[in-house]
Motif scaffolding. Structure first.
Motif, short mmCIF file in Angstrom:
data_model
loop_
_atom_site.label_atom_id
_atom_site.label_comp_id
_atom_site.label_asym_id
_atom_site.label_seq_id
_atom_site.Cartn_x
_atom_site.Cartn_y
_atom_site.Cartn_z
N THR A 197 -8.84 -0.26 -7.77
CA THR A 197 -8.93 1.10 -7.60
C THR A 197 -7.31 1.38 -7.02
O THR A 197 -6.41 2.17 -7.55
CB THR A 197 -9.62 1.71 -6.22
OG1 THR A 197 -11.07 1.53 -6.47
CG2 THR A 197 -9.27 3.17 -6.14
N ILE A 198 -6.73 0.45 -6.10
CA ILE A 198 -5.15 0.73 -5.56
C ILE A 198 -4.32 0.46 -6.85
O ILE A 198 -3.57 1.24 -7.00
CB ILE A 198 -5.06 -0.42 -4.55
CG1 ILE A 198 -5.81 0.24 -3.16
CG2 ILE A 198 -3.70 -0.37 -4.38
CD1 ILE A 198 -5.75 -0.90 -2.11
N SER B 103 -10.91 -6.56 3.44
CA SER B 103 -10.28 -5.91 2.06
C SER B 103 -11.07 -5.69 0.97
O SER B 103 -10.78 -5.07 -0.05
CB SER B 103 -9.01 -6.41 1.91
OG SER B 103 -9.07 -8.15 1.32
N PHE C 148 -5.70 6.70 -3.70
CA PHE C 148 -5.31 5.43 -3.00
C PHE C 148 -4.02 4.95 -4.17
O PHE C 148 -3.11 4.17 -3.43
CB PHE C 148 -6.37 4.64 -2.96
CG PHE C 148 -7.62 5.17 -2.14
CD1 PHE C 148 -7.41 5.57 -0.91
CD2 PHE C 148 -8.79 5.19 -2.57
CE1 PHE C 148 -8.44 6.21 -0.24
CE2 PHE C 148 -9.94 5.74 -1.94
CZ PHE C 148 -9.67 6.18 -0.66
N SER D 13 -6.56 7.81 -9.01
CA SER D 13 -7.05 7.73 -7.70
C SER D 13 -5.91 8.03 -6.69
O SER D 13 -4.80 7.77 -6.67
CB SER D 13 -7.43 6.22 -7.31
OG SER D 13 -7.71 6.05 -6.00
N GLN E 272 -16.43 -2.18 1.86
CA GLN E 272 -16.30 -0.78 2.26
C GLN E 272 -16.78 -0.81 3.78
O GLN E 272 -17.95 -1.18 4.10
CB GLN E 272 -17.45 0.16 1.23
CG GLN E 272 -17.11 1.44 1.73
CD GLN E 272 -18.18 2.39 0.97
OE1 GLN E 272 -18.57 1.67 -0.28
NE2 GLN E 272 -18.33 3.65 1.06
N ASN F 190 -11.64 -2.47 -4.12
CA ASN F 190 -10.42 -1.72 -3.57
C ASN F 190 -9.44 -2.01 -4.31
O ASN F 190 -8.46 -1.31 -4.53
CB ASN F 190 -10.44 -2.34 -2.07
CG ASN F 190 -11.77 -1.71 -1.36
OD1 ASN F 190 -12.16 -0.92 -1.47
ND2 ASN F 190 -11.85 -2.41 -0.11
N MET G 97 -10.36 -0.09 2.50
CA MET G 97 -9.03 0.22 1.63
C MET G 97 -7.73 -0.31 2.18
O MET G 97 -7.03 -0.50 1.63
CB MET G 97 -9.35 1.72 1.14
CG MET G 97 -8.42 2.01 0.07
SD MET G 97 -8.65 1.25 -1.41
CE MET G 97 -10.22 1.93 -2.17
#
Length: 292
Positions: free
Chosen positions: A55-56, A35, A64, A62, A38, A52, A264
Motif C-alpha cells: 500500500t505504501i 509492520s 498512506f 492511497s 494490522q 502495508n 502502517m
C-alpha cells in the motif's frame, strides 16, 4: 574481592548490553513484526503479510502512499539543506579557534555548545518568539513583514536556523579535539613549503581528520533523517504540508487522536530505517574509499 580476569569485561559490557537489548534490539524486532500486521495498539495485532508495504509503495490512490513519499521528500530536503551546514560551519569554526591570535578558545566553544543542551521545545519557544510575524524582533530588525512559519522558503529557513543553533556545538568539539591532536610538525612543514591557510586546510587539516569527518558526516546524516521536533514546533508541518517530515506522519498514524494505525506506522518506520541504512553505508563506503 578480586574478580576473575575473564569476568571483568562482563561487568563493563553487561550494562551496555542490557541497555542495547531492552531499548534497541527488542523494540526494533517488535516494530518490524508490527509492520507486517494490522494493529491499533489496543487489540492483538493481525498478520497481513506485506500488505502495508504494498500500500505504501505502490498504491498511488492511497493516502498512506502520498504521506510516505511527501514525508520522505521533505525529509530528504531537510537533510540536503542541513547536513552540509552542520559539517562545514563547525569545521571552519574549529579551524579558526586554533589560530594563535584567537583568545578564550574554550569559552567560545562552550558558548557555541550550550544551545545543544537546550530541549527542542524550549528552543522552539525562543525562536518562535524571534520569528513571530507580529511581535518578533526578526521582522523589526530586517524591516520586513514576513509570516515566517506560514510562507516558503522562510518556513524551511527558520527550521534550519534552529537546527544549526543546537547542532553545531557537538561536531565542533569533535573537530577541535581532532585538529588539536594533529602534529604541529605537519603545519610547520607546510608553512616552510610556502603553504597558505587555504592550502594547509585542504592539504594538512582535512587529510589528518578524515576519520572524524567520516564519522560526523554519517552520524549527522542519520540524525537529520530522524528530524521531528523542529518542524513540529516551528511550523506544524506547514504551509500546505511542505515541511511535514516522515517522522511526523509516523507519529500521527501511530498515536493519532482517532483510530491508531500502528502497523502502517511501523511499516513506514522500517522503510525509513532502510533508507538511513542504505545511505549511511553508501556514505561510509564512498568517503572511506576516497580517504584511502
Amino acid at each position: 574481592m578480586k574478580l576473575n580476569g575473564r569476568l571483568t569485561p562482563t561487568f563493563f559490557i553487561g550494562p551496555h548490553l542490557i541497555f542495547f537489548l531492552v531499548f534497541f534490539l527488542l523494540p526494533s524486532i517488535t516494530g518490524i513484526y508490527a509492520s507486517f500486521t494490522q494493529w491499533n495498539l489496543m487489540n492483538d495485532p493481525v498478520w497481513v503479510g506485506g500488505s502495508n508495504y504494498r500500500t505504501i509503495l505502490f498504491d498511488t490512490n492511497s493516502t498512506f502512499h502520498h504521506q510516505f513519499f511527501n514525508g520522505l521528500k521533505n525529509t530528504l530536503l531537510f537533510v540536503a539543506l542541513s547536513v552540509p551546514l552542520l559539517i562545514v560551519i563547525p569545521l571552519l569554526i574549529a579551524v579558526s579557534l586554533e589560530h594563535k591570535k584567537v583568545k578564550m578558545k574554550n569559552l567560545i566553544q562552550a558558548i557555541i555548545y550550550v544551545p545543544g543542551l537546550i530541549s527542542i521545545s524550549a528552543a522552539a519557544l525562543i525562536w518562535g518568539l524571534i520569528f513571530n510575524n507580529q511581535l518578533g524582533i526578526a521582522n523589526n530588525l530586517f524591516g520586513v513583514d514576513v509570516a515566517w512559519a506560514a510562507t516558503q522558503p522562510y518556513a524551511w529557513i527558520i527550521i534550519i536556523i534552529i537546527t544549526l543553533w543546537g547542532g553545531v556545538g557537538g561536531n565542533l568539539i569533535i573537530y577541535r579535539a581532532s585538529i588539536h591532536g594533529v602534529s604541529r610538525d605537519l603545519f610547520e612543514a607546510a608553512e616552510m613549503d610556502g603553504a597558505g591557510p587555504i592550502r594547509k586546510f585542504f592539504s594538512v587539516t582535512i587529510p589528518s581528520i578524515r576519520f572524524p569527518l567520516i564519522y560526523t558526516f554519517v552520524m549527522t546524516t542519520a540524525g537529520c533523517f530522524n528530524v521531528f521536533g523542529q518542524p513540529l514546533m516551528m511550523t506544524s508541518g506547514g504551509p500546505n504540508q511542505s515541511t511535514t517530515v516522515l517522522m511526523m506522519y509516523i507519529r500521527d498514524l501511530a498515536f493519532s487522536h482517532g483510530e491508531s494505525i500502528a502497523g502502517m506506522a511501523s511499516a513506514m518506520a522500517v522503510l525509513l530505517g532502510l533508507v538511513i541504512l542504505i545511505i549511511s553505508a553508501f556514505q561510509y563506503y564512498l568517503l572511506n574509499r576516497n580517504a584511502s
